[in-house]
Design an enzyme around this catalytic site. Structure first.
Site, PDB file in Angstrom:
ATOM      1  N   HIS A 107       9.630 -63.113  17.269  1.00  0.00           N
ATOM      2  CA  HIS A 107       9.841 -63.179  18.721  1.00  0.00           C
ATOM      3  C   HIS A 107       9.933 -61.762  19.304  1.00  0.00           C
ATOM      4  O   HIS A 107       9.367 -61.468  20.361  1.00  0.00           O
ATOM      5  CB  HIS A 107      11.127 -63.939  19.041  1.00  0.00           C
ATOM      6  CG  HIS A 107      11.017 -65.426  18.856  1.00  0.00           C
ATOM      7  ND1 HIS A 107      10.092 -66.194  19.519  1.00  0.00           N
ATOM      8  CD2 HIS A 107      11.737 -66.283  18.089  1.00  0.00           C
ATOM      9  CE1 HIS A 107      10.237 -67.464  19.165  1.00  0.00           C
ATOM     10  NE2 HIS A 107      11.227 -67.539  18.293  1.00  0.00           N
ATOM     11  N   THR A 147      13.022 -64.810  14.388  1.00  0.00           N
ATOM     12  CA  THR A 147      13.560 -63.971  15.461  1.00  0.00           C
ATOM     13  C   THR A 147      12.831 -62.634  15.520  1.00  0.00           C
ATOM     14  O   THR A 147      12.530 -62.125  16.607  1.00  0.00           O
ATOM     15  CB  THR A 147      15.064 -63.746  15.259  1.00  0.00           C
ATOM     16  OG1 THR A 147      15.729 -65.011  15.266  1.00  0.00           O
ATOM     17  CG2 THR A 147      15.637 -62.857  16.351  1.00  0.00           C
TER      18      THR A 147
END
Length: 345
Positions: free
Chosen positions: A46, A43
């Site tokens: 990202h 994450t």
């Protein structure tokens, strides 16, 4: 006002910044944690890349990071049951406590969840402030680096133990660090055969080291051949989809036995399609998995470590927080497991 270092998504663009910002002050019912080590999650990558998901969910400026270990530095008013210097991690989902799911003991399904390091300031800083109810005390005997990625280990545990795996044949698609940990957890909990798939030989080799029975690089190997070599007859009993790849999910549906169970953790792109007739005619059960059971999953995580589950081979890189760019480069390379950032001065 005391200042601290923090890794922050300052602007709506690719990249991150190491800045100084005020140390947060714990309010009533909150705890201030002095961060010792953090781990970079997919994450976080990202967010670094500022991809479509990040653009939809992240509102700069925000301190990122949600995998960490530290010690209690300060207690807000009314906080009981914790002491200064205690080693802790924390549940990264801040829930409302008032909705139907929260009041029923299913806080992992809270509609109003805020994510640490996503919707509010996170752990890639020298200090983190969270509600006391999210603090998780950690056995001091557990290796500090392992605890730094307990959040991701919790995702793997929740997914891998969604269904009974004792004596079962398990397929895991997607060998990111969470998929690799899922293989180790299934091995620890008595699965008969664990076959894992990916296109990354580095990650497949790591999964084999961590407990996978067999690996399949789907770019050049046939899953069906490996199933035959493992003397599988009707198909997989349990499927764990960790890749978010529609082709991987479609392949999984095709090799499940009738009445099999699938847990979905990988996030599929909008518009991804599957053959629903396979689900219907095979009477498959499919469950979406998000986060961890609060806090039952945390207890199982600790128990497995105490019982001998060794996650240390998953750690491949270590950097000081000032070298965070090297850490993110290692993550982006595809040839890494867990990347640890040290927050000591």
């Amino acid at each position: 006002m005391e200042k601290m270092h923090a890794i922050v998504k300052e602007k709506a663009a690719a990249g991150l910044s190491l800045i100084q910002k005020p140390v947060p002050e714990p309010g009533p019912g909150e705890v201030l944690i002095r961060i010792q080590k953090t781990s970079i999650c997919g994450t976080d990558l990202h967010i670094y890349n500022w991809d479509a998901w990040s653009q939809q969910h992240i509102k700069p400026p925000v301190t990122i990071g949600h995998e960490y270990v530290g010690e209690i530095a300060k207690l807000g008013a009314g906080v009981l049951g914790y002491k200064l210097g205690e080693r802790v991690s924390g549940e990264g989902h801040i829930v409302c406590g008032h909705c139907r799911n929260c009041r029923a003991g299913n806080a992992q399904w809270c509609k109003y969840t805020e994510g640490v390091g996503v919707n509010r300031d996170g752990a890639f800083a020298q200090y983190l402030c969270i509600p006391a109810c999210n603090v998780v005390p950690v056995n001091p005997a557990f290796p500090e680096e392992i605890v730094s990625f307990f959040d991701a280990y919790g995702n793997a545990t929740h997914t891998a133990l969604m269904y009974d795996v004792v004596g079962e044949d398990v397929l895991i698609t997607g060998m990111g660090p969470i998929g690799i940990m899922a293989a180790a957890i299934c091995r620890q909990n008595g699965a008969r055969c664990i076959i894992v798939t990916d296109v990354n030989d580095y990650r497949l080799a790591m999964a084999k080291k961590m407990g996978a029975t067999a690996t399949v690089n789907i770019q050049r190997e046939r899953l069906e051949d490996t199933m035959r070599a493992q003397k599988m007859v009707e198909g997989f009993d349990v499927g764990l989809e960790m890749s978010g790849n529609p082709a991987a999910l479609s392949q999984m549906l095709g090799v499940m036995r009738n009445g099999g169970n699938i847990a979905l953790l990988g996030i599929l792109a909008q518009g991804a399609s599957v053959d629903f007739n396979q689900i219907i005619f095979k009477s498959l059960t499919i469950t979406g998995v998000y986060g961890r059971r609060m806090f039952e999953t945390w207890y199982k995580m600790g128990a497995m470590i105490e019982a001998g589950l060794d996650l240390s081979p998953l750690i491949t890189h270590r950097f000081h927080f000032t070298e965070y760019e090297k850490g993110f480069a290692a993550m982006a390379s595809g040839e890494s497991g867990k990347v640890i950032l040290d927050w000591s001065e």
